[in-house]
Design an enzyme around this catalytic site. Structure first.
Site, PDB file in Angstrom:
ATOM      1  N   TYR A 154       4.466  13.124   3.640  1.00  0.00           N
ATOM      2  CA  TYR A 154       3.769  11.729   4.101  1.00  0.00           C
ATOM      3  C   TYR A 154       2.268  12.096   4.741  1.00  0.00           C
ATOM      4  CZ  TYR A 154       3.599   7.401   6.527  1.00  0.00           C
ATOM      5  OH  TYR A 154       3.432   6.252   7.001  1.00  0.00           O
ATOM      6  N   THR A 189       9.527  -2.256  11.525  1.00  0.00           N
ATOM      7  CA  THR A 189       9.857  -2.576  10.193  1.00  0.00           C
ATOM      8  C   THR A 189      11.079  -1.641   9.487  1.00  0.00           C
ATOM      9  OG1 THR A 189       8.486  -0.693   9.025  1.00  0.00           O
ATOM     10  CG2 THR A 189       7.174  -2.746   9.847  1.00  0.00           C
TER      11      THR A 189
HETATM   12  P1  NAI Z   1       8.576  -1.202   4.925  1.00  0.00           P
HETATM   13  O1  NAI Z   1       9.447  -0.371   4.264  1.00  0.00           O
HETATM   14  O2  NAI Z   1       8.955  -2.419   5.445  1.00  0.00           O
HETATM   15  O3  NAI Z   1       7.574  -1.742   3.459  1.00  0.00           O
HETATM   16  C1  NAI Z   1       7.174  -1.178   2.533  1.00  0.00           C
HETATM   17  C2  NAI Z   1       7.143  -1.868   1.370  1.00  0.00           C
HETATM   18  O4  NAI Z   1       6.694  -1.023  -0.155  1.00  0.00           O
HETATM   19  C3  NAI Z   1       8.610  -2.198   0.599  1.00  0.00           C
HETATM   20  O5  NAI Z   1       8.613  -3.705   0.531  1.00  0.00           O
HETATM   21  C4  NAI Z   1       8.781  -1.448  -0.450  1.00  0.00           C
HETATM   22  O6  NAI Z   1       9.629  -2.060  -1.421  1.00  0.00           O
HETATM   23  C5  NAI Z   1       7.499  -1.321  -1.155  1.00  0.00           C
HETATM   24  N1  NAI Z   1       7.355  -0.252  -1.918  1.00  0.00           N
HETATM   25  C6  NAI Z   1       7.919   0.920  -1.933  1.00  0.00           C
HETATM   26  N2  NAI Z   1       7.695   1.605  -2.934  1.00  0.00           N
HETATM   27  C7  NAI Z   1       6.621   0.795  -3.794  1.00  0.00           C
HETATM   28  C8  NAI Z   1       6.382   0.975  -5.142  1.00  0.00           C
HETATM   29  N3  NAI Z   1       6.649   2.046  -5.580  1.00  0.00           N
HETATM   30  N4  NAI Z   1       5.878  -0.158  -5.631  1.00  0.00           N
HETATM   31  C9  NAI Z   1       5.845  -1.287  -5.013  1.00  0.00           C
HETATM   32  N5  NAI Z   1       6.318  -1.421  -3.694  1.00  0.00           N
HETATM   33  C10 NAI Z   1       6.925  -0.602  -3.435  1.00  0.00           C
HETATM   34  O7  NAI Z   1       7.588  -0.567   5.553  1.00  0.00           O
HETATM   35  P2  NAI Z   1       6.243  -0.764   6.361  1.00  0.00           P
HETATM   36  O8  NAI Z   1       6.308  -0.366   7.772  1.00  0.00           O
HETATM   37  O9  NAI Z   1       5.809  -2.260   6.166  1.00  0.00           O
HETATM   38  O10 NAI Z   1       5.018  -0.048   5.565  1.00  0.00           O
HETATM   39  C11 NAI Z   1       3.814  -0.608   5.053  1.00  0.00           C
HETATM   40  C12 NAI Z   1       2.759   0.678   4.941  1.00  0.00           C
HETATM   41  O11 NAI Z   1       2.562   0.989   6.205  1.00  0.00           O
HETATM   42  C13 NAI Z   1       3.412   1.848   4.331  1.00  0.00           C
HETATM   43  O12 NAI Z   1       2.102   2.410   3.848  1.00  0.00           O
HETATM   44  C14 NAI Z   1       3.433   2.622   5.502  1.00  0.00           C
HETATM   45  O13 NAI Z   1       3.300   4.163   5.359  1.00  0.00           O
HETATM   46  C15 NAI Z   1       2.582   2.121   6.510  1.00  0.00           C
HETATM   47  N6  NAI Z   1       2.916   2.754   7.877  1.00  0.00           N
HETATM   48  C16 NAI Z   1       3.917   2.233   8.534  1.00  0.00           C
HETATM   49  C17 NAI Z   1       4.221   2.575   9.900  1.00  0.00           C
HETATM   50  C18 NAI Z   1       5.459   1.928  10.650  1.00  0.00           C
HETATM   51  O14 NAI Z   1       5.678   2.348  11.689  1.00  0.00           O
HETATM   52  N7  NAI Z   1       5.899   1.071  10.172  1.00  0.00           N
HETATM   53  C19 NAI Z   1       3.406   3.538  10.643  1.00  0.00           C
HETATM   54  C20 NAI Z   1       2.095   4.010   9.810  1.00  0.00           C
HETATM   55  C21 NAI Z   1       2.092   3.533   8.624  1.00  0.00           C
END
Ligand code: NAI
Length: 252
Positions: A154, A189
């Site tokens: 990651y 999230t």
């Molecule tokens: P989340 O797990 O709620 O949302 C991620 C979404 O991406 C999910 O709806 C999932 O179904 C979708 N997804 C996963 N693989 C996929 C694929 N191959 N094709 C299409 N969709 C796919 O998590 P969150 O927190 O909303 O994450 C969003 C972004 O934020 C990510 O890139 C994560 O790495 C980043 N992020 C999140 C942090 C946190 O603390 N929540 C901190 C730093 C970065």
């Protein structure tokens, strides 16, 4: 209405940050293509936008697949007549060290977090160029800037997102395309619940770790969404190649 008549694609649009951003972009007037692996949840977000009077379509896709990305871009163009804004936000995490990580897991994390952004840009930049410009926002992470423990694939992938963003900004700035990354700290999230599960930790104590940040709390998805709206809009017209940190002051 800072995004009136703009057409946007949001990947991971059914998740915490993606849903909040899809709603925020729509509230500013953009038509939104909500892209996610989870078809049902993506449709629910699109329906939420439509029932509030906005324009949205849900597209089920795996962003690591070139065929899926081509279909996403073609569908957004057919539905909306163009693409002005892309939020490359889908992401996954594996909480393992190098020793514990399998090659398959490493490749999957890079497929979703890194290759997907390359693929989207490969297919959407020509459309933006022809239209005279656009704004691309990529979701990095605080851990893409400073590293973190037990998340080797990651951290490497998010570091790649931050630097790929700078390279894209250099290549496509002359065509009027701005490319920036938004780098959240801990945001409440499904990803955090997933991390707690992977680490075998109690979710409450995992979430409480954010309490030592300068702002003494975890971020909410809507707070990242507002940063993305700003980067998508002309309010940030001279900002490109930037790594905007949205983390409550936790990673200075
Ligand atoms: P989340 O797990 O709620 O949302 C991620 C979404 O991406 C999910 O709806 C999932 O179904 C979708 N997804 C996963 N693989 C996929 C694929 N191959 N094709 C299409 N969709 C796919 O998590 P969150 O927190 O909303 O994450 C969003 C972004 O934020 C990510 O890139 C994560 O790495 C980043 N992020 C999140 C942090 C946190 O603390 N929540 C901190 C730093 C970065």
């Amino acid at each position: 209405m800072r995004l009136k008549n703009k057409k946007a694609i949001v990947t991971g649009g059914a998740g915490g940050i993606g849903r909040a951003t899809s709603l925020a972009l729509a509230a500013e007037g953009a038509a939104v293509a909500v892209v996610d692996l989870n078809a049902e949840a993506a449709e629910a977000v699109a329906e939420e936008i439509r029932s509030a009077g906005g324009t949205a379509v849900a597209i089920a896709a795996d962003v690591s697949s070139e065929a899926d990305i081509e279909r996403v871009v073609a569908t957004a163009q057919a539905e909306f007549g163009g693409v002005d804004v892309v939020f490359n936000n889908a992401g996954i995490i594996r909480r393992t060290t190098a020793v514990e990580t399998t090659v398959e897991e490493w490749d999957r994390v890079f497929g979703v977090n890194v290759r997907a952004i390359f693929l989207m840009c490969k297919h959407v930049v020509p459309i933006m160029e022809a239209a005279g410009g656009g704004s691309i926002i990529n979701t990095g992470s605080g851990w893409g800037l400073k590293g973190g423990g037990q998340a080797i694939s990651y951290c490497a992938s998010k570091g790649a997102v931050v630097n790929m963003t700078r390279a894209l900004a250099i290549d496509h700035g002359p065509a009027g395309i701005r490319v920036n990354s938004v780098n959240p700290g801990d945001v409440n999230t499904g990803m955090l619940s997933d991390e707690a599960r992977q680490l075998g930790q109690d979710q409450a104590s995992f979430l409480a770790e954010a309490a030592d940040r300068p702002l003494r709390r975890m971020g909410q998805p809507g707070e990242v969404a507002q940063a993305v709206v700003w980067l998508a809009s002309d309010d940030s017209s001279y900002v490109t190649g930037a790594a905007l940190v949205v983390d409550g002051g936790g990673i200075a």
